[in-house]
Design an enzyme around this catalytic site. Structure first.
Site, PDB file in Angstrom:
ATOM      1  N   ARG A   1       1.029  -0.881   0.100  1.00 57.51           N
ATOM      2  CA  ARG A   1      -0.239  -0.206  -0.422  1.00 57.51           C
ATOM      3  C   ARG A   1       0.934   1.261   0.137  1.00 57.51           C
ATOM      4  O   ARG A   1       0.338   2.476   0.849  1.00 57.51           O
ATOM      5  CB  ARG A   1      -0.732  -0.195   1.663  1.00 57.51           C
ATOM      6  CG  ARG A   1      -1.736  -0.765   0.937  1.00 57.51           C
ATOM      7  CD  ARG A   1      -3.250  -0.511   0.256  1.00 57.51           C
ATOM      8  NE  ARG A   1      -3.941  -1.710   0.310  1.00 57.51           N
ATOM      9  CZ  ARG A   1      -5.777  -1.846   1.339  1.00 57.51           C
ATOM     10  NH1 ARG A   1      -5.378  -0.670   2.093  1.00 57.51           N
ATOM     11  NH2 ARG A   1      -5.932  -2.794   1.115  1.00 57.51           N
TER      12      ARG A   1
ATOM     13  N   ARG B   1      -3.681   7.018   0.503  1.00 58.17           N
ATOM     14  CA  ARG B   1      -4.479   8.439   1.012  1.00 58.17           C
ATOM     15  C   ARG B   1      -2.960   9.004   1.702  1.00 58.17           C
ATOM     16  O   ARG B   1      -3.573  10.035   2.063  1.00 58.17           O
ATOM     17  CB  ARG B   1      -5.412   8.086   1.622  1.00 58.17           C
ATOM     18  CG  ARG B   1      -6.766   7.339   0.860  1.00 58.17           C
ATOM     19  CD  ARG B   1      -8.004   6.976   1.450  1.00 58.17           C
ATOM     20  NE  ARG B   1      -7.928   5.478   1.823  1.00 58.17           N
ATOM     21  CZ  ARG B   1      -8.383   4.923   2.607  1.00 58.17           C
ATOM     22  NH1 ARG B   1      -9.564   4.841   3.230  1.00 58.17           N
ATOM     23  NH2 ARG B   1      -7.892   3.961   2.777  1.00 58.17           N
TER      24      ARG B   1
ATOM     25  N   ARG C   1      -7.452  11.637  -6.761  1.00 55.59           N
ATOM     26  CA  ARG C   1      -8.835  11.511  -6.438  1.00 55.59           C
ATOM     27  C   ARG C   1      -9.838  11.822  -6.379  1.00 55.59           C
ATOM     28  O   ARG C   1     -10.535  12.083  -6.766  1.00 55.59           O
ATOM     29  CB  ARG C   1      -8.400  10.670  -5.160  1.00 55.59           C
ATOM     30  CG  ARG C   1      -9.162   9.249  -4.392  1.00 55.59           C
ATOM     31  CD  ARG C   1      -9.274   9.192  -3.277  1.00 55.59           C
ATOM     32  NE  ARG C   1     -10.083   7.943  -2.586  1.00 55.59           N
ATOM     33  CZ  ARG C   1     -11.179   7.850  -2.498  1.00 55.59           C
ATOM     34  NH1 ARG C   1     -12.117   9.198  -2.485  1.00 55.59           N
ATOM     35  NH2 ARG C   1     -11.481   6.139  -1.682  1.00 55.59           N
TER      36      ARG C   1
ATOM     37  N   ASP D   1      -6.884  -3.415  -7.214  1.00 59.90           N
ATOM     38  CA  ASP D   1      -7.452  -4.393  -5.935  1.00 59.90           C
ATOM     39  C   ASP D   1      -7.781  -5.856  -5.982  1.00 59.90           C
ATOM     40  O   ASP D   1      -8.311  -6.091  -7.052  1.00 59.90           O
ATOM     41  CB  ASP D   1      -8.655  -3.928  -5.268  1.00 59.90           C
ATOM     42  CG  ASP D   1      -8.681  -3.604  -3.765  1.00 59.90           C
ATOM     43  OD1 ASP D   1      -8.410  -3.171  -3.142  1.00 59.90           O
ATOM     44  OD2 ASP D   1     -10.180  -4.866  -3.331  1.00 59.90           O
TER      45      ASP D   1
ATOM     46  N   TYR E   1     -15.042 -11.401   1.672  1.00 55.00           N
ATOM     47  CA  TYR E   1     -15.516 -10.411   1.230  1.00 55.00           C
ATOM     48  C   TYR E   1     -16.696 -10.951  -0.061  1.00 55.00           C
ATOM     49  O   TYR E   1     -18.147 -10.402   0.066  1.00 55.00           O
ATOM     50  CB  TYR E   1     -14.067  -8.747  -0.026  1.00 55.00           C
ATOM     51  CG  TYR E   1     -13.670  -9.112   0.970  1.00 55.00           C
ATOM     52  CD1 TYR E   1     -13.847  -7.813   1.807  1.00 55.00           C
ATOM     53  CD2 TYR E   1     -11.963  -9.435   1.334  1.00 55.00           C
ATOM     54  CE1 TYR E   1     -12.705  -7.330   3.031  1.00 55.00           C
ATOM     55  CE2 TYR E   1     -11.759  -8.566   2.433  1.00 55.00           C
ATOM     56  CZ  TYR E   1     -11.867  -7.582   2.529  1.00 55.00           C
ATOM     57  OH  TYR E   1     -10.397  -7.185   4.048  1.00 55.00           O
TER      58      TYR E   1
HETATM   59  O1  CP3 Z   1      -0.612  -2.102  -2.221  1.00 55.22           O
HETATM   60  C1  CP3 Z   1      -0.383  -0.964  -2.996  1.00 55.22           C
HETATM   61  O2  CP3 Z   1      -0.099   0.085  -3.079  1.00 55.22           O
HETATM   62  C2  CP3 Z   1      -1.422  -1.584  -4.158  1.00 55.22           C
HETATM   63  C3  CP3 Z   1      -2.535  -1.376  -3.935  1.00 55.22           C
HETATM   64  C4  CP3 Z   1      -3.542  -2.202  -3.753  1.00 55.22           C
HETATM   65  C5  CP3 Z   1      -4.814  -1.968  -2.341  1.00 55.22           C
HETATM   66  N1  CP3 Z   1      -5.345  -2.809  -2.385  1.00 55.22           N
HETATM   67  C6  CP3 Z   1      -5.217  -0.575  -3.516  1.00 55.22           C
HETATM   68  C7  CP3 Z   1      -6.635   0.434  -2.417  1.00 55.22           C
HETATM   69  C8  CP3 Z   1      -3.281  -3.467  -2.910  1.00 55.22           C
HETATM   70  C9  CP3 Z   1      -2.193  -4.857  -3.274  1.00 55.22           C
HETATM   71  C10 CP3 Z   1      -4.368  -3.733  -2.523  1.00 55.22           C
HETATM   72  C11 CP3 Z   1      -4.563  -5.248  -1.879  1.00 55.22           C
HETATM   73  C12 CP3 Z   1      -5.758  -5.770  -1.238  1.00 55.22           C
HETATM   74  N2  CP3 Z   1      -7.191  -5.289  -0.691  1.00 55.22           N
HETATM   75  C13 CP3 Z   1      -5.432  -6.449  -0.102  1.00 55.22           C
HETATM   76  C14 CP3 Z   1      -4.379  -7.909   0.752  1.00 55.22           C
HETATM   77  C15 CP3 Z   1      -3.570  -6.677   1.208  1.00 55.22           C
HETATM   78  C16 CP3 Z   1      -4.057  -6.423   2.571  1.00 55.22           C
HETATM   79  O3  CP3 Z   1      -4.108  -5.469   2.424  1.00 55.22           O
HETATM   80  O4  CP3 Z   1      -4.339  -7.298   3.207  1.00 55.22           O
HETATM   81  C17 CP3 Z   1      -7.629  -6.510   0.652  1.00 55.22           C
HETATM   82  C18 CP3 Z   1      -7.970  -7.415   1.874  1.00 55.22           C
HETATM   83  C19 CP3 Z   1      -8.112  -5.754  -0.278  1.00 55.22           C
HETATM   84  C20 CP3 Z   1      -9.460  -5.281  -0.143  1.00 55.22           C
HETATM   85  C21 CP3 Z   1      -9.956  -3.446   0.116  1.00 55.22           C
HETATM   86  N3  CP3 Z   1      -9.554  -2.797  -0.801  1.00 55.22           N
HETATM   87  C22 CP3 Z   1      -9.779  -2.769   1.784  1.00 55.22           C
HETATM   88  C23 CP3 Z   1     -10.469  -3.863   3.000  1.00 55.22           C
HETATM   89  C24 CP3 Z   1     -10.071  -2.297   1.332  1.00 55.22           C
HETATM   90  C25 CP3 Z   1     -10.893  -0.543   2.567  1.00 55.22           C
HETATM   91  C26 CP3 Z   1      -9.786  -0.298   3.276  1.00 55.22           C
HETATM   92  C27 CP3 Z   1      -9.121   0.655   3.148  1.00 55.22           C
HETATM   93  O5  CP3 Z   1      -8.372   0.420   3.471  1.00 55.22           O
HETATM   94  O6  CP3 Z   1      -9.459   1.933   2.632  1.00 55.22           O
HETATM   95  C28 CP3 Z   1      -9.397  -1.418  -0.225  1.00 55.22           C
HETATM   96  C29 CP3 Z   1      -9.173  -0.716  -0.850  1.00 55.22           C
HETATM   97  C30 CP3 Z   1      -8.602  -0.063  -1.638  1.00 55.22           C
HETATM   98  N4  CP3 Z   1      -7.503  -0.426  -2.020  1.00 55.22           N
HETATM   99  C31 CP3 Z   1      -7.904   1.755  -0.962  1.00 55.22           C
HETATM  100  C32 CP3 Z   1      -6.615   1.364  -1.944  1.00 55.22           C
HETATM  101  C33 CP3 Z   1      -5.633   2.029  -1.563  1.00 55.22           C
HETATM  102  C34 CP3 Z   1      -8.054   2.275  -0.695  1.00 55.22           C
HETATM  103  C35 CP3 Z   1      -8.509   3.284  -1.428  1.00 55.22           C
HETATM  104  C36 CP3 Z   1      -9.416   4.783  -1.575  1.00 55.22           C
HETATM  105  O7  CP3 Z   1     -10.482   5.158  -0.611  1.00 55.22           O
HETATM  106  O8  CP3 Z   1      -8.494   5.852  -1.752  1.00 55.22           O
END
Ligand code: CP3
Length: 349
Positions: free
Chosen positions: A27, A31, A40, A77, A154
């Site tokens: 990540r 944000r 965004r 994602d 999910y």
């Molecule tokens: O790592 C990176 O920078 C690459 C992008 C990436 C995202 N999600 C972007 C994202 C990666 C590799 C993921 C993987 C992901 N997504 C996982 C596995 C890794 C982990 O974190 O455990 C899981 C479980 C998800 C599911 C997911 N997506 C959740 C639970 C959420 C909400 C939580 C949060 O942080 O907001 C997301 C949204 C998400 N995926 C965001 C990003 C940058 C936030 C989006 C935003 O609102 O701008």
């Protein structure tokens, strides 16, 4: 460094001896970066950004430009392949992912389709192509997928859940249905990883975030066979790293998947993991992401301690044990990366 490895992260995944470990962060885009928040606000939301190749590529590159990390991980994602399978998906502000038609009946599971990534997830391939064209030859491009169990968490719960009670109930009460779903997800994961490799990903990560909530027994008998099924068509095509959050009790099983690297979190000792498994796999980790909420000097001190624990052993990739938190000050990320780089200058890591 071996000439075939001009990318430090690939050299570390092959456990080549190196002057200092490569570094990147899960990540690392998102944000906490002002440049991400700015884009965004213009794009109107996470899905629009992830599904517009030009924007996804730009966001992927933001942390690479700012910090000079050794890897670019595609801005996407794990849940997007579920959408391609026919499940509506939204990301709600402050709530995270929402799947309004969860897989709570055999009919819904039967209605899932197996996407053709070249058409149904073409935006992923296009974004990878764009990033690849911009990256220096020393930066590794990473693709990724969720593992079948984490995707099922999910897809069946319809969004974030603490207990995964609906899915766990299916696992124990309707084992054939559970296996049918896990099998479908495994094949989609395999296709998607291979598509990303064919589109330019140098290595891939499989995220099994929630598998660590299970007992070792259930992980081995009910979950791991589907991770194996997902990885069988992928292993050997490009290096693979596997991540199980809070997975110390199943780490040996993750290592034995035949992957090139495993990601450990801060609850597992980096020194122990390198001693036990460092002759089989690279070990990535494992600073607690909350430590990046500390001032830069504390971050630097704890990072140096981690580097000492690794002791310069081959196969260490410096990283966090989970994703960067949105409250993180980018200065702390810079301190983390710079401390890794300084390890070379001082001659030790
Ligand atoms: O790592 C990176 O920078 C690459 C992008 C990436 C995202 N999600 C972007 C994202 C990666 C590799 C993921 C993987 C992901 N997504 C996982 C596995 C890794 C982990 O974190 O455990 C899981 C479980 C998800 C599911 C997911 N997506 C959740 C639970 C959420 C909400 C939580 C949060 O942080 O907001 C997301 C949204 C998400 N995926 C965001 C990003 C940058 C936030 C989006 C935003 O609102 O701008």
């Amino acid at each position: 460094m071996n000439a075939s490895f001009d990318k430090p992260l690939l050299a570390a995944l092959a456990r080549q001896p190196m002057p200092s470990p490569p570094v990147w962060l899960m990540r690392q885009a998102g944000r906490y970066l002002p440049e991400y928040r700015e884009l965004r606000a213009k794009a109107g939301g996470f899905l629009a950004m992830a599904q517009t190749p030009e924007l996804a590529a730009e966001i992927t590159l933001q942390p690479v430009r700012r910090f000079g990390v050794d890897a670019a991980i595609l801005f996407s994602d794990i849940l997007l392949p579920l959408q391609a399978m026919g499940m509506p998906l939204r990301f709600d502000e402050g709530k995270g992912p929402v799947l309004p038609e969860p897989l709570n009946s055999p009919e819904r599971i039967a209605a899932l389709t197996r996407p053709d990534p070249e058409t149904d997830l073409a935006y992923v391939g296009e974004a990878l192509n764009r990033v690849k064209a911009e990256l220096s030859s020393s930066t590794t491009l990473l693709g990724f997928c969720g593992a079948p169990y984490t995707l099922a968490c999910y897809a069946v719960e319809g969004g974030h859940s603490k207990s995964h009670a609906t899915l766990r109930s299916m696992m124990y009460r309707e084992p054939a249905l559970f296996d049918e779903l896990m099998g479908q997800l495994a094949d989609v994961v395999a296709d998607h990883l291979n598509y990303q490799i064919a589109s330019g990903a140098d290595a891939v990560v499989i995220f099994d975030t929630w598998a660590g909530t299970l007992s070792r027994e259930d992980y081995i008998s009910r979950i791991r066979p589907f991770t194996e099924r997902a990885l069988a068509p992928v292993l050997g095509k490009a290096p693979v790293m596997a991540f199980v959050l809070d997975g110390g009790h199943v780490l040996d099983q993750v290592v034995d998947l035949g992957v090139d690297g495993v990601v450990i979190d801060w609850r597992v000792s980096l020194g122990d993991a390198l001693s036990r498994y460092g002759d089989k796999v690279a070990i990535q980790g494992n600073l607690d992401p909350a430590l990046l909420l500390a001032p830069p000097d504390v971050v630097a001190e704890r990072t140096r301690a981690l580097l000492e624990e690794a002791g310069g052993r081959p196969g260490h990739i410096l990283a966090l044990g989970h994703g960067v938190m949105k409250e993180t000050d980018p200065e702390s990320v810079a301190a983390f990366v710079e401390t890794a780089r300084a390890a070379v200058v001082s001659g030790g890591c």
